[in-house]
Design an enzyme around this catalytic site. Structure first.
Site, PDB file in Angstrom:
ATOM      1  N   ASN A  41     -26.829  24.752  10.688  1.00 16.24           N
ATOM      2  CA  ASN A  41     -26.474  23.216  10.703  1.00 16.24           C
ATOM      3  C   ASN A  41     -25.332  22.911  11.408  1.00 16.24           C
ATOM      4  OD1 ASN A  41     -25.119  23.987   8.359  1.00 16.24           O
ATOM      5  ND2 ASN A  41     -25.583  22.550   7.386  1.00 16.24           N
ATOM      6  N   CYS A  42     -24.234  23.939  11.459  1.00 18.37           N
ATOM      7  CA  CYS A  42     -23.188  23.650  12.104  1.00 18.37           C
ATOM      8  C   CYS A  42     -23.330  23.942  13.589  1.00 18.37           C
ATOM      9  CB  CYS A  42     -21.995  24.835  11.691  1.00 18.37           C
ATOM     10  SG  CYS A  42     -21.551  24.554   9.937  1.00 18.37           S
ATOM     11  N   PRO A 272     -27.069  24.527 -19.669  1.00 18.99           N
ATOM     12  CA  PRO A 272     -26.707  25.886 -19.374  1.00 18.99           C
ATOM     13  C   PRO A 272     -27.906  26.675 -18.660  1.00 18.99           C
ATOM     14  CG  PRO A 272     -27.077  25.591 -21.577  1.00 18.99           C
ATOM     15  CD  PRO A 272     -27.226  24.235 -21.162  1.00 18.99           C
ATOM     16  N   ALA A 276     -25.520  24.810 -10.229  1.00 15.96           N
ATOM     17  CA  ALA A 276     -25.466  24.009  -9.146  1.00 15.96           C
ATOM     18  C   ALA A 276     -24.476  24.518  -8.104  1.00 15.96           C
ATOM     19  CB  ALA A 276     -25.079  22.388  -9.179  1.00 15.96           C
ATOM     20  N   GLY A 278     -22.813  24.310  -3.591  1.00 15.46           N
ATOM     21  CA  GLY A 278     -22.947  23.763  -2.307  1.00 15.46           C
ATOM     22  C   GLY A 278     -21.965  22.411  -2.165  1.00 15.46           C
ATOM     23  N   ASP A 279     -22.540  21.666  -1.218  1.00  9.99           N
ATOM     24  CA  ASP A 279     -22.024  20.366  -1.052  1.00  9.99           C
ATOM     25  C   ASP A 279     -22.085  19.182  -2.070  1.00  9.99           C
ATOM     26  OD1 ASP A 279     -21.385  21.472   1.186  1.00  9.99           O
ATOM     27  OD2 ASP A 279     -22.721  20.233   2.390  1.00  9.99           O
ATOM     28  N   LYS A 430       6.567  38.912  17.329  1.00  7.83           N
ATOM     29  CA  LYS A 430       7.333  37.826  16.267  1.00  7.83           C
ATOM     30  C   LYS A 430       6.249  36.958  16.459  1.00  7.83           C
ATOM     31  CE  LYS A 430      11.375  36.979  15.997  1.00  7.83           C
ATOM     32  NZ  LYS A 430      12.685  36.277  16.392  1.00  7.83           N
TER      33      LYS A 430
END
Length: 549
Positions: A41-42, A272, A276, A278-279, A430
């Site tokens: 999806n990205c 318990p 769940a 993810g988003d 540096k």
């Protein structure tokens, strides 16, 4: 053991495949309401411009391949209508009929849904889209059959900027409409200014502090909050997402921050046997310890793997997330990790801020490009709250380093001690991260006192004088109002021109020479502060405040 996973993609499929590697005898069923169970999806915006040329490249796995390799029962187009915790079962709308399936353990990975506001005329508009999955992508691609010329992106977050870039690269005239006063609202204003300047330089019109008030003529015209009207052939809504927690709520599971599903350290919900990831879940922001939503692919993949470990009996804990992300807009990339300065202030945390400039690799080696790096830290403990970076190349590397430092509990005192690979084509002896560490240490140890760009006007009102130590040739790019100019190399011989009874703010182009000037002045009895980020930063965010001759 029978495990049902609701939702595929990043979290769900990571959970399913990891669980199979741990438990060959488990029955694993993945229920996905859409037609694609595993897709990138990205990567969706990049198919629009053709940067990703083959649609099949977006489809990571198919049910057939997952069955053959992992013996996982993957069921696309099977939507879970209801969770029945008392029966330990789910009611499913299949392709042909509804049916019920029992479980021993249930994993919720429903993701998040794009926010679609209730705006007059939106229901009658046929050219308004969101982009969350392959089906959305296919609908957007169909719009190009009509050869659209004008596109509007509503929302200037990460996806909004990606969509703007790819629609522009496809040849459309693109306008971004953003309610906030800046693009990329998760970044601080001055850092986002670099990205906004890049967008406008590429021909994208950016309209901030504005929003869509109505859709007219079936979506072909947008009426904005300030009563302007925009013609648009295609409109992309990218104003945010919200957790898909409806099933959880209806099942009586606890939800919390912005309706995210509440889970414990083992990803267990208030039931318990139901987990769940993810988003859709609330996560602990590791910097503050507070609950929030962090909707990113990397945490979702990690959570999927960890919940499988937990179900299989391995001692794995949900430690939270810090929200590390990156976006590209044409030639520039913007990345961030942890908290931004705005959030730090809202939470009342004691903090100092520094901006430094460096190169992605040795400046004398061909092709080096600049990086502007912002670091936010506690002025006494050196705890790193967050960081942001802008540049053409090497931004990901520096923010990844600082994200690792935050995760590992390192402080600004540790940054100069970090050892990186070095050869002129790859970096600098540096590194910008080292420079940030040194600069922050100078602040913490009292060797330097800085003033931020947004404090400058107030400082002028209080009678402070800006001393510009750039060279004569640099003044052509702009000057501060009412400033005194003495090039750094002449400063020691011209101290007599300055008044020890007055307070000075010293600036150069990026901050290095102004720090040198600050040290000279302080050791000669002057009261002085260093303008953090110096002229380059100020010009990016407040160009209208400068004088051009």
């Amino acid at each position: 053991m029978k495990v049902i996973i609701i939702g595929g993609v990043a979290g769900g499929m990571s959970a399913a495949t990891r669980l199979r590697r741990l438990k060959e005898d488990a029955e694993i069923i993945v229920l996905e309401k859409g037609p694609n169970v595993s897709f990138a999806n990205c990567g969706l915006p990049y198919y629009i411009s053709g940067e990703i040329a083959n649609r099949d490249q977006l489809l990571v796995q198919t049910p057939e391949k997952l069955k053959a390799r992992f013996n996982i029962d993957v069921r696309p187009n099977n939507e879970v209508l209801q969770i029945l915790p008392s029966k330990k079962s789910v009611l499913i709308k299949g392709e042909d009929e509804n049916y019920e399936e029992t479980y021993d353990k249930l994993v919720l990975s429903p993701g998040a849904a794009p926010i679609t506001p209730s705006i007059p005329g939106i229901e009658e508009s046929s050219n308004v889209h969101t982009l969350r999955n392959v089906t959305d992508l296919d609908q957007i691609m169909e719009e190009f059959n009509d050869e659209p010329k004008n596109a509007t992106v509503v929302g200037a977050g990460f996806i909004g900027l990606e969509m703007a870039e790819n629609l522009h690269n496809r040849g459309l005239n693109v306008t971004i409409v953003e309610k906030a006063p800046q693009v990329l609202p998760t970044l601080d204003e001055e850092m986002a200014a670099f990205m906004q300047n890049e967008l406008t330089s590429q021909g994208v019109e950016v309209m901030t502090s504005n929003s869509v008030a109505a859709f007219k003529e079936k979506g072909s015209r947008l009426v904005l909050e300030d009563e302007q009207e925009l013609p648009t052939d295609i409109t992309i809504l990218s104003i945010g997402i919200q957790p898909e927690s409806k099933l959880a709520k209806e099942a009586g599971l606890e939800t919390g921050f912005k309706s995210g599903i509440v889970v414990n350290d083992n990803y267990q919900t208030s039931d318990p046997d139901i987990y769940a990831i993810g988003d859709a879940i609330t996560v602990k922001q590791q910097v503050t310890g507070e609950n929030t939503l962090i909707s990113l692919a990397s945490p979702a993949n990690r959570q999927g793997r960890q919940v499988a470990d937990v179900i299989a009996g391995l001692p794995r804990k949900n430690q939270g997330s810090i929200g590390t992300a990156i976006v590209r807009a044409f030639r520039l990339a913007a990345a961030s990790t942890g908290l931004n300065e705005r959030t730090v202030k809202q939470k009342g945390l004691s903090a100092e801020v520094i901006h430094v400039n460096g190169q992605d690799h040795a400046s004398y080696y061909p092709g080096s490009t600049g990086i502007t790096l912002k670091l936010i830290f506690h002025p006494e403990t050196g705890k790193i709250y967050g960081a942001q970076a802008i540049g053409q190349k090497g931004v990901d590397k520096r923010i990844d380093i600082l994200a690792t430092a935050i995760k590992g509990g390192l402080t600004i005192e540790d940054l100069p001690e970090l050892e990186f690979t070095y050869s002129p084509p790859f970096g600098s002896a540096k590194d910008p991260v080292h420079i940030a560490g040194y600069t922050a240490l100078n602040i913490m140890e009292g060797l330097s006192h800085n003033i931020q760009w947004y404090e400058l006007e107030d400082a002028f009102a209080k009678g402070k004088i800006l001393l510009d130590v750039r060279s004569d040739a640099e003044l052509i790019s702009g000057q501060f109002k009412n400033s005194t100019h003495i090039p750094l190399n002449e400063l020691r011989n011209r101290l007599f021109e300055l008044d020890k009874n007055k307070k000075y703010i010293v600036s150069c182009h990026t901050g290095l020479r102004s720090y040198m000037a600050e040290r000279i002045l302080k050791q000669n009895g002057f009261q002085v502060e260093n303008l953090d980020g110096a002229f380059a930063l100020y010009k990016a965010v407040r160009p209208e405040k400068l004088i051009y001759e």
